[in-house]
Structures are given as C-alpha cells and as structure tokens.
Design a protein around this motif. Structure first.
Motif, PDB file in Angstrom:
ATOM      1  N   ASN A  29       5.550  -4.405  -6.127  1.00 31.75           N
ATOM      2  CA  ASN A  29       4.481  -3.698  -5.420  1.00 31.75           C
ATOM      3  C   ASN A  29       4.904  -3.435  -3.982  1.00 31.75           C
ATOM      4  O   ASN A  29       5.131  -4.369  -3.211  1.00 31.75           O
ATOM      5  CB  ASN A  29       3.194  -4.518  -5.465  1.00 31.75           C
ATOM      6  N   VAL A  30       5.004  -2.151  -3.635  1.00 30.68           N
ATOM      7  CA  VAL A  30       5.544  -1.723  -2.338  1.00 30.68           C
ATOM      8  C   VAL A  30       4.493  -0.887  -1.608  1.00 30.68           C
ATOM      9  O   VAL A  30       3.852  -0.028  -2.208  1.00 30.68           O
ATOM     10  CB  VAL A  30       6.822  -0.893  -2.530  1.00 30.68           C
ATOM     11  N   THR A  31       4.333  -1.129  -0.312  1.00 31.33           N
ATOM     12  CA  THR A  31       3.422  -0.311   0.499  1.00 31.33           C
ATOM     13  C   THR A  31       4.198   0.363   1.629  1.00 31.33           C
ATOM     14  O   THR A  31       5.019  -0.274   2.304  1.00 31.33           O
ATOM     15  CB  THR A  31       2.265  -1.155   1.072  1.00 31.33           C
ATOM     16  N   VAL A  32       3.956   1.654   1.801  1.00 33.29           N
ATOM     17  CA  VAL A  32       4.542   2.435   2.903  1.00 33.29           C
ATOM     18  C   VAL A  32       3.535   3.499   3.314  1.00 33.29           C
ATOM     19  O   VAL A  32       2.545   3.737   2.611  1.00 33.29           O
ATOM     20  CB  VAL A  32       5.869   3.122   2.496  1.00 33.29           C
ATOM     21  N   THR A  77      13.665  -3.025 -12.623  1.00 34.05           N
ATOM     22  CA  THR A  77      12.550  -3.159 -11.679  1.00 34.05           C
ATOM     23  C   THR A  77      11.755  -1.861 -11.626  1.00 34.05           C
ATOM     24  O   THR A  77      12.316  -0.794 -11.376  1.00 34.05           O
ATOM     25  CB  THR A  77      13.062  -3.497 -10.266  1.00 34.05           C
ATOM     26  N   ASP A  78      10.466  -1.965 -11.854  1.00 34.00           N
ATOM     27  CA  ASP A  78       9.574  -0.810 -11.747  1.00 34.00           C
ATOM     28  C   ASP A  78       8.847  -0.865 -10.410  1.00 34.00           C
ATOM     29  O   ASP A  78       8.179  -1.859 -10.100  1.00 34.00           O
ATOM     30  CB  ASP A  78       8.544  -0.797 -12.880  1.00 34.00           C
ATOM     31  N   ILE A  79       8.975   0.194  -9.621  1.00 27.69           N
ATOM     32  CA  ILE A  79       8.318   0.272  -8.320  1.00 27.69           C
ATOM     33  C   ILE A  79       6.887   0.763  -8.503  1.00 27.69           C
ATOM     34  O   ILE A  79       6.648   1.801  -9.116  1.00 27.69           O
ATOM     35  CB  ILE A  79       9.066   1.213  -7.368  1.00 27.69           C
ATOM     36  N   ARG A  80       5.945  -0.001  -7.964  1.00 28.76           N
ATOM     37  CA  ARG A  80       4.547   0.450  -7.885  1.00 28.76           C
ATOM     38  C   ARG A  80       4.266   0.718  -6.416  1.00 28.76           C
ATOM     39  O   ARG A  80       4.179  -0.206  -5.610  1.00 28.76           O
ATOM     40  CB  ARG A  80       3.602  -0.603  -8.443  1.00 28.76           C
ATOM     41  N   LEU A  81       4.149   1.984  -6.066  1.00 28.27           N
ATOM     42  CA  LEU A  81       4.092   2.394  -4.662  1.00 28.27           C
ATOM     43  C   LEU A  81       2.655   2.662  -4.226  1.00 28.27           C
ATOM     44  O   LEU A  81       1.944   3.450  -4.848  1.00 28.27           O
ATOM     45  CB  LEU A  81       4.940   3.651  -4.472  1.00 28.27           C
ATOM     46  N   GLU A  82       2.248   1.996  -3.156  1.00 31.12           N
ATOM     47  CA  GLU A  82       0.945   2.238  -2.541  1.00 31.12           C
ATOM     48  C   GLU A  82       1.181   2.885  -1.187  1.00 31.12           C
ATOM     49  O   GLU A  82       1.866   2.332  -0.329  1.00 31.12           O
ATOM     50  CB  GLU A  82       0.162   0.944  -2.376  1.00 31.12           C
ATOM     51  N   THR A  83       0.632   4.085  -0.998  1.00 33.93           N
ATOM     52  CA  THR A  83       0.810   4.784   0.275  1.00 33.93           C
ATOM     53  C   THR A  83      -0.510   4.784   1.041  1.00 33.93           C
ATOM     54  O   THR A  83      -1.536   5.183   0.515  1.00 33.93           O
ATOM     55  CB  THR A  83       1.281   6.232   0.051  1.00 33.93           C
ATOM     56  N   SER A  84      -0.450   4.308   2.268  1.00 31.07           N
ATOM     57  CA  SER A  84      -1.656   4.225   3.089  1.00 31.07           C
ATOM     58  C   SER A  84      -1.272   4.155   4.550  1.00 31.07           C
ATOM     59  O   SER A  84      -0.252   3.560   4.913  1.00 31.07           O
ATOM     60  CB  SER A  84      -2.467   2.984   2.708  1.00 31.07           C
ATOM     61  N   LEU A  85      -2.105   4.783   5.399  1.00 34.76           N
ATOM     62  CA  LEU A  85      -1.919   4.646   6.840  1.00 34.76           C
ATOM     63  C   LEU A  85      -2.511   3.345   7.360  1.00 34.76           C
ATOM     64  O   LEU A  85      -2.203   2.902   8.465  1.00 34.76           O
ATOM     65  CB  LEU A  85      -2.560   5.833   7.564  1.00 34.76           C
ATOM     66  N   ARG A  91      -1.882 -10.075   0.672  1.00 34.10           N
ATOM     67  CA  ARG A  91      -2.378 -11.047  -0.303  1.00 34.10           C
ATOM     68  C   ARG A  91      -3.499 -10.461  -1.147  1.00 34.10           C
ATOM     69  O   ARG A  91      -3.504 -10.580  -2.372  1.00 34.10           O
ATOM     70  CB  ARG A  91      -2.882 -12.308   0.409  1.00 34.10           C
ATOM     71  N   ALA A  92      -4.432  -9.783  -0.494  1.00 35.59           N
ATOM     72  CA  ALA A  92      -5.586  -9.256  -1.213  1.00 35.59           C
ATOM     73  C   ALA A  92      -5.199  -8.149  -2.182  1.00 35.59           C
ATOM     74  O   ALA A  92      -5.802  -8.005  -3.248  1.00 35.59           O
ATOM     75  CB  ALA A  92      -6.631  -8.739  -0.215  1.00 35.59           C
ATOM     76  N   HIS A  93      -4.183  -7.362  -1.828  1.00 34.67           N
ATOM     77  CA  HIS A  93      -3.799  -6.212  -2.650  1.00 34.67           C
ATOM     78  C   HIS A  93      -2.575  -6.491  -3.522  1.00 34.67           C
ATOM     79  O   HIS A  93      -2.085  -5.579  -4.193  1.00 34.67           O
ATOM     80  CB  HIS A  93      -3.549  -4.999  -1.767  1.00 34.67           C
ATOM     81  N   GLY A  94      -2.087  -7.721  -3.520  1.00 38.55           N
ATOM     82  CA  GLY A  94      -0.957  -8.060  -4.378  1.00 38.55           C
ATOM     83  C   GLY A  94       0.337  -7.366  -3.996  1.00 38.55           C
ATOM     84  O   GLY A  94       1.166  -7.057  -4.850  1.00 38.55           O
ATOM     85  N   ILE A  95       0.542  -7.108  -2.694  1.00 39.76           N
ATOM     86  CA  ILE A  95       1.739  -6.416  -2.227  1.00 39.76           C
ATOM     87  C   ILE A  95       2.899  -7.404  -2.081  1.00 39.76           C
ATOM     88  O   ILE A  95       2.746  -8.493  -1.534  1.00 39.76           O
ATOM     89  CB  ILE A  95       1.465  -5.718  -0.880  1.00 39.76           C
ATOM     90  N   ASP A  96       4.064  -7.010  -2.576  1.00 40.02           N
ATOM     91  CA  ASP A  96       5.259  -7.846  -2.448  1.00 40.02           C
ATOM     92  C   ASP A  96       6.028  -7.544  -1.167  1.00 40.02           C
ATOM     93  O   ASP A  96       6.468  -8.460  -0.469  1.00 40.02           O
ATOM     94  CB  ASP A  96       6.188  -7.613  -3.648  1.00 40.02           C
ATOM     95  N   VAL A  97       6.205  -6.265  -0.856  1.00 38.86           N
ATOM     96  CA  VAL A  97       7.042  -5.869   0.275  1.00 38.86           C
ATOM     97  C   VAL A  97       6.598  -4.485   0.739  1.00 38.86           C
ATOM     98  O   VAL A  97       5.984  -3.729  -0.016  1.00 38.86           O
ATOM     99  CB  VAL A  97       8.544  -5.859  -0.137  1.00 38.86           C
ATOM    100  N   GLY A  98       6.902  -4.179   1.986  1.00 37.37           N
ATOM    101  CA  GLY A  98       6.554  -2.855   2.497  1.00 37.37           C
ATOM    102  C   GLY A  98       7.444  -2.472   3.660  1.00 37.37           C
ATOM    103  O   GLY A  98       8.252  -3.278   4.146  1.00 37.37           O
TER     104      GLY A  98
END
Length: 307
Positions: A101-104, A127-135, A141-148
């Motif tokens: 789980n990746v956030t950028v 490895t499957d990337i699940r990408l969350e994009t947000s400003l 912790r709340a969103h289950g993000i691994d790295v960003g």
C-alpha cells in the motif's frame, strides 16, 4: 472456570477510532462503514463489558467524551491493536509477495511514479502495488499504508523519512508558445499569461509566482494574468498545450523537458526549493521485505536523476 473473552476486534477498532476522533461519524469515515454501525459496535462492546465507554452527552453536544474507566484503558487497547497489526506484518515480512500500500500525491503519481513503475514491477513481479493518491497527509496506521513519498521538510510525527530528491523551481512553457520570443528577462513574465497552481500552500514552503518573481527582482505590484488550476500535473499539461507559462517543479517537469514538450525559461536563474521529496514509512514496518524492495528501488531511481 475462567470466562473466555469473545473476539471483539472490530468493536475495539470502532471504540479506538471513535475515541481518537471524538465522533462516531468521523470514525465511520475512517473505517469505511456507517456511523450507525460504529455506534452499534461500541454499544455491543459496552454491553459485554457491562459498563459505558462514553458519557452520554446532552442533546446538541456532538463530541464524544470518554468515561474515566475507558480513558484509563484506551492506551492499552491502542497499544494492543498496534501490536496485533505489527504481529500480522511479521508473518509476511520475509517475502516480497502480496500487496504493498503506497501513498503519493496525484501529481507525483502522474508525472514521476507511474512512468517508472514498470521497472519496479519487473524487479518484483510478485508485489502488487495498491496506490492511494491524495494531497492530504494520510494517517498511515488508520489507512493501512505501508510506504509513501511525501513532499515537505522531512518532519512527520511517528514516521521515518529519508530524503529522496531535492528540486528547483523555474518557469516553463511549450516551445510553440506564441509569446516565447518576447520572454528575454523575468520582468517580461508580467506581460504574458501565467498558469497558477492552486494546490500548493506557500505557508509550508511551496514557491508561488509571487515568491519566484520577487526572487527574480520583479516588482510584486505587477499584475499576474492567467489560469488557475488546482492540480500540479494539470498545470504542466496546460503549459504543454500552450495555455501560458507555468512555474514548474523540476522533478515533476523532468520527463516533459527531456521529451521537448516543455522548455525551461531563464536557465541561468536558479530558485531551489526549501522542500524535498522523502520516502516515508512507519518504523515498525522497516524490515518488511516488500517495503524495503520498493524503498531501495525509489532510491536507485532518484540516484539516476541526480547523476
């Protein structure tokens, strides 16, 4: 005989989120359920415990207030949920397989990450990337993000931040922009169409047109005509289409400059950004194999840009 405790993990998560936000509705938004469902889970937990967890407020008061017993227990419950999450990650940390789980930001995804992500997938096909994009600054912790990857000063509470890339700020336009022949000095920008990025916040260090022009010695009283767009990638796209001159961040504009879609103006004048890109993750996940593989790949990609 010792009484066995039922598994109330969802109810405990609902209680912890409600206590942190002071609201069932805010907790529901985080947990992706309804406020009624959160309230029902909390009431079920209260029924099993035989005591209230929140003081029932008078009508009209919206913020939840913990009872004294609940306030004492909350740190242990929160720590227990954290330890459970870490324990589950430990079960899968020795492999790069599974979902990462990746956030950028949306612009970083469009202009830097997605054009390069095939190289990571070729290296780690399992490895499957699940990408969350947000400003917004997502709660890992709340969103289950691994790295960003975050853009800022490198200080985010509770997270490890390693610098990835510095950058520079400069004007760009399409090589076919009608006014390009009239842009010999920075002062000439006051007589052409500028594209303004509404997604950047000068209060935290982003460079705006006002700031860049002042740094270039241009009078800040000059008018600044032009478009206003709330997405950094769309700002660059508007410049590519000849809509005006954009104030580019070098990392986001790199590929468009290399491909000749954009042209840098006044290359002899440099305005470095005070902010930088960082790879950011929770310290307790540092040994997760797929996180380390992604982190190392990001650092290698960034090194090719600096070279």
């Amino acid at each position: 005989m010792k009484r066995k405790s039922p598994v109330y993990l969802n109810a405990l998560r609902a209680f912890e989120a409600s206590a942190r936000h002071g609201s069932f509705s805010a907790a529901a938004e985080e947990l992706n359920v309804t406020a009624a469902a959160v309230g029902q889970m909390v009431r079920g937990l209260e029924d099993w415990l035989g005591m209230p967890l929140f003081q029932r407020s008078p009508s009209g008061k919206t913020r939840l207030t913990l009872t004294a017993n609940a306030e004492r227990a909350l740190p242990d419950i929160r720590a227990g949920l954290d330890r459970l999450s870490i324990g589950l990650e430990r079960l899968r940390e020795s492999t790069t397989s599974g979902i990462l789980n990746v956030t950028v930001s949306p612009a970083f995804a469009a202009k830097w990450l997605l054009p390069r992500i095939d190289r990571f997938q070729a290296r780690c096909p399992e490895t499957d990337i699940r990408l969350e994009t947000s400003l917004k600054l997502v709660d890992y912790r709340a969103h289950g993000i691994d790295v960003g990857v975050r853009y800022g000063d490198g200080n985010w509470a509770g997270l490890v931040a390693e610098k990835l890339m510095d950058e520079e700020i400069f004007p760009v336009c399409s090589p076919g922009f009608p006014d390009i022949g009239n842009l010999a000095e920075p002062d000439d920008l006051t007589r052409t169409t500028l594209i303004h990025d509404l997604s950047v916040d000068p209060a935290i260090g982003f460079v705006t047109w006002d700031m860049w022009l002042r740094a270039a010695g241009v009078s800040e009283s000059q008018p600044q005509r032009g478009m206003r767009i709330d997405n950094s990638a769309a700002v660059l796209q508007a410049a590519i289409e000849g809509r005006g001159v954009a104030l580019a961040r070098s990392i986001l504009a790199r590929d468009d400059l290399a491909a000749g879609r954009l042209q840098r103006l006044f290359p002899g004048f440099q305005v470095p950004s005070k902010l930088a890109y960082y790879v950011v993750y929770r310290a307790e996940y540092a040994s997760l194999a797929k996180l380390q593989a992604f982190r190392n790949w990001l650092i290698e990609e960034a090194a090719t840009i600096r070279a």
